[in-house]
Design a protein around this motif. Structure first.
Motif, short mmCIF file in Angstrom:
data_model
loop_
_atom_site.label_atom_id
_atom_site.label_comp_id
_atom_site.label_asym_id
_atom_site.label_seq_id
_atom_site.Cartn_x
_atom_site.Cartn_y
_atom_site.Cartn_z
N THR B 21 0.83 -1.20 0.00
CA THR B 21 0.00 0.00 0.00
C THR B 21 0.87 1.25 0.00
O THR B 21 0.60 2.21 -0.74
CB THR B 21 -0.93 0.01 1.23
N LEU B 22 1.93 1.23 0.82
CA LEU B 22 2.84 2.38 0.84
C LEU B 22 3.44 2.61 -0.53
O LEU B 22 3.50 3.73 -1.02
CB LEU B 22 3.98 2.10 1.84
N ASN B 23 3.84 1.51 -1.15
CA ASN B 23 4.46 1.58 -2.46
C ASN B 23 3.51 2.20 -3.48
O ASN B 23 3.91 2.91 -4.38
CB ASN B 23 4.86 0.15 -2.89
N TRP B 24 2.22 1.90 -3.32
CA TRP B 24 1.22 2.43 -4.23
C TRP B 24 0.91 3.88 -3.90
O TRP B 24 0.68 4.71 -4.77
CB TRP B 24 -0.04 1.56 -4.11
N PRO B 66 -11.13 5.38 -11.24
CA PRO B 66 -11.28 5.84 -9.86
C PRO B 66 -10.17 5.27 -8.97
O PRO B 66 -9.63 4.19 -9.27
CB PRO B 66 -12.65 5.31 -9.42
N VAL B 67 -9.86 5.97 -7.89
CA VAL B 67 -8.70 5.62 -7.07
C VAL B 67 -8.79 4.19 -6.52
O VAL B 67 -7.83 3.43 -6.57
CB VAL B 67 -8.54 6.62 -5.92
N TRP B 68 -9.98 3.80 -6.02
CA TRP B 68 -10.08 2.47 -5.42
C TRP B 68 -9.83 1.39 -6.45
O TRP B 68 -9.25 0.36 -6.18
CB TRP B 68 -11.44 2.27 -4.75
N TRP B 75 -3.01 -4.47 -7.05
CA TRP B 75 -2.89 -5.78 -6.41
C TRP B 75 -3.01 -6.91 -7.42
O TRP B 75 -2.24 -7.87 -7.39
CB TRP B 75 -3.96 -5.95 -5.33
N ALA B 76 -3.99 -6.77 -8.32
CA ALA B 76 -4.21 -7.81 -9.32
C ALA B 76 -2.95 -8.01 -10.16
O ALA B 76 -2.50 -9.13 -10.40
CB ALA B 76 -5.41 -7.46 -10.19
N LEU B 293 12.11 1.53 -10.33
CA LEU B 293 12.49 1.78 -8.94
C LEU B 293 11.53 1.06 -7.99
O LEU B 293 11.94 0.32 -7.10
CB LEU B 293 12.47 3.28 -8.67
N GLN B 294 10.24 1.27 -8.21
CA GLN B 294 9.27 0.69 -7.28
C GLN B 294 9.21 -0.82 -7.40
O GLN B 294 9.06 -1.51 -6.41
CB GLN B 294 7.91 1.31 -7.51
#
Lengths: 313, 331
Positions: B21-24, B66-68, B75-76, B293-294
């Motif tokens: 989540t942080l990475n995103w 949308p953000v969600w 994740w997918a 990088l990520q």
């Protein structure tokens, strides 16, 4: 963040009572005389003295040095690639910048990062450790979970991502982010010590007298661990400096200031190694090593001062 | 034991979710618009081209959703092993680039970690035994741990590489060679490996030695040691017990140090231009290739979590208390 956490930390991880707990917890309230006694032994302990002298020496150089320098760190001040001389005590870079001026300016950033980064980590870690240890129950469970999660995430990696996205980077911001990711081991150690203090009679007495949790933690619990908290801060200070140096070296250093890590970054980038410009890359690393090493050695000395069992006198 | 492992698994799953989540989240929280930056990099002047390029990038990276939904898509994609496409090495997928670099990083990290742990612990145990060795080893140990990883790497590269010329200072193998299964290539690989390994090994060594020394001294003061001594047990036996007890915190310490050593490996690789993950991170930063990088760093996080889990299992094998459900290591 370094391999040398305080002597207490490794023991605490295994859920055993650490060695350092002894003096900190058994001390009772520190009276005026105790402070004088601590100072008496501290100033007669060679490890503390040597460490203190080196660290304060570098601090003074960083604070006062720039006042006497003729060149700014990034100025093209002299002939390129000049070895150390009377004019340029640490020589010059490939571009003729004064390495000594850079070094002195870098010292300032180094101390700032240590102080701020170590301070932020100490405040977060100690607060969480005190509250978790004293309150217990669900709060403890939740805070413990949070601590464990942050503990396992490689903080350095997150720092790389954050800093890579920041266009303009400053030393205080860097220190803040470092602090946010280096507190977990402090929280753990402080929590386990608070746990052992919680059931003491004088804490019960304070609770009976009706004062709030914050006051008990501040006036009754913390003073009994001052020595340990101080040593923890010293380690955090050193750890922040090392982390910042690594970030700077990757090229994620401050964009508006000079730092020791940035000097090494530039030295390697402009192939100082192959050109044999040893005066460019030796001073910054040596400075960091001496500062952080002195802090560690000072901590060993402080341990002896606070823990009479370890004294050699 | 089941409770212990269940608790650990919970912590690691949670950590994994938080890390991803942080990475995103971080890129979306940071100032600046990566799409604008990428369009600007292309240096086109034509407004229509800019518009269509912006549009294209936003659709490719799913930024128009949308953000969600972006979060779920992230994740997918992650579970499909899709870490995105490298901009710097376009059109190579990030996962491929990362997998090419991983063997080099593991190749210096794993031997350095294991050897420094074993050697450091024995040196520390010996130092706790002799006053003379202690007075020599302790200050050296503290100075070594205080060294920034890259500085020791720079010193080694300069001393053994440039000045003495014993070892090559850049690359994972000679630039004139093509990777292949042959003795000469293996030898060349080994030569390039020595210095990065050595610098990582040395910095980590000091910390273990100091930790072990302190733990042994503490164990020797404890009740069971005194009791054994009072019974007249030989010193060797008492030391052996002390060493075994001191091992436990050192194993936990190994898990805690992984992140730091990894950071050290990244900067060490940069000094030696070693073709591992560290160099990848550097190139990604220099080329503003945020996908690379990520992706690299996410890979690193997963690696650290897995290694932590392995160490926990080792801990179960070593510490009987975790097996019987008594307090052992705290989660």
């Amino acid at each position: 963040m370094t391999a040398t956490q305080p002597t207490a930390a490794p023991g605490t991880e295994a859920g055993e009572q650490p060695a350092v707990t002894g003096p900190a917890v058994s001390g009772g309230r520190k009276a005026q005389g105790d402070v004088r006694e601590t100072l008496y032994f501290a100033l007669r302990n060679p490890k503390v003295l040597i460490g203190l002298v080196v660290v304060l020496g570098f601090l003074l150089l960083g604070l006062l040095g720039p006042l006497f320098l003729r060149h700014a760190p990034m100025d093209y001040a002299g002939p390129p690639m000049a070895p150390p001389s009377a004019d340029f005590p640490f020589g010059t870079t490939t571009f003729g910048q004064d390495v000594f001026a850079q070094f002195v300016a870098g010292l300032r950033s180094t101390f700032l990062v240590g102080l701020l980064g170590g301070g932020v980590a100490a405040v977060i870690g100690m607060t969480i450790g005190f509250v978790a240890g004293y309150r217990g129950g669900l709060i403890d469970e939740l805070l413990n979970m949070l601590t464990n999660v942050v503990l396992v995430i490689p903080g350095f990696v997150v720092l790389i991502i954050i800093n890579a996205y920041l266009g303009v980077r400053s030393v205080p911001m860097q220190a803040l982010y470092i602090g946010i990711f280096t507190w977990p081991w402090v929280a753990r150690a402080v929590r386990s010590q608070t746990l052992s203090l919680r059931s003491r009679d004088f804490i019960d007495l304070a609770r009976l007298s009706g004062v709030g949790v914050g006051t008990i933690l501040r006036r009754e619990v913390a003073p009994n661990m001052y020595s340990y908290l101080f040593m923890t801060f010293v380690l955090l200070f050193g750890g922040s400096i090392l982390t910042a140096a690594s970030l700077d070296f990757i090229g994620l250093g401050p964009t508006n200031a000079m730092s020791l890590g940035l000097m090494m970054n530039q030295a390697v980038q402009w192939s100082a190694l192959h050109l044999g410009l040893w005066w460019w890359f030796i001073p910054p690393g040596l400075g960091i090593t001496l500062i952080v090493g002195s802090l560690y050695i000072m901590n060993v000395g402080l341990d002896e001062v606070f823990n009479p069992k370890l004294r050699e006198m | 034991m089941r409770g212990y492992l269940a608790r650990k698994t919970l912590v690691y799953s949670l950590t994994f979710v938080v890390a991803v989540t942080l990475n995103w989240l971080i890129p979306r929280l940071m100032p600046g618009d990566p799409v604008q930056r990428m369009v600007a990099r292309a240096a086109v002047q034509h407004p229509e081209t800019i518009a269509s390029m912006t549009d294209y990038y936003e659709r490719t990276f799913g930024l128009d959703l949308p953000v969600w939904q972006q979060y779920l898509n992230y994740w997918a994609a992650l579970f499909r092993g899709d870490l995105g496409t490298s901009v710097w090495l376009f059109p190579a997928p990030v996962s491929e680039v990362v997998l090419d670099a991983v063997p080099y990083t593991l190749g210096i990290m794993i031997p350095a970690i294991l050897l420094s742990w074993v050697v450091g612990n024995s040196v520390g145990a010996m130092a706790a035994r002799s006053r003379w060795l202690d007075n020599v080893a302790l200050p050296i140990g503290y100075l070594i741990t205080a060294m920034p990883y890259m500085w020791l790497a720079i010193l080694l590269a300069w001393g053994f590489g440039v000045a003495l010329g014993w070892f090559p200072v850049a690359g994972g193998y000679d630039f004139g060679l093509v990777p292949q299964w042959s003795w000469s290539f293996a030898l060349d690989l080994l030569q390039h490996w020595v210095l990065p390994f050595l610098s990582l090994f040395l910095v980590a060594l000091g910390g273990w030695a100091i930790g072990m020394r302190n733990l042994i001294i503490y164990e020797l003061e404890s009740d069971y040691s005194n009791y054994l001594a009072a019974l007249g047990a030989p010193k060797r036996l008492i030391r052996k017990y002390a060493f075994r007890n001191a091992m436990l915190p050192q194993i936990t310490g190994l898990a805690l140090q992984l992140g730091t050593i990894l950071g050290g490996a990244l900067v060490t690789e940069i000094v030696f231009a070693y073709p591992g993950l560290g160099k990848l991170v550097l190139s990604a930063i220099q080329n503003q290739d945020f996908f690379l990088l990520q992706g690299t760093l996410l890979f690193v996080v997963i690696g650290v979590l897995l290694a932590n889990f392995v160490i926990d299992i080792v801990y179960v094998l070593v510490d009987p208390r975790t097996r019987t459900g008594l307090t052992g290591a705290t989660a």
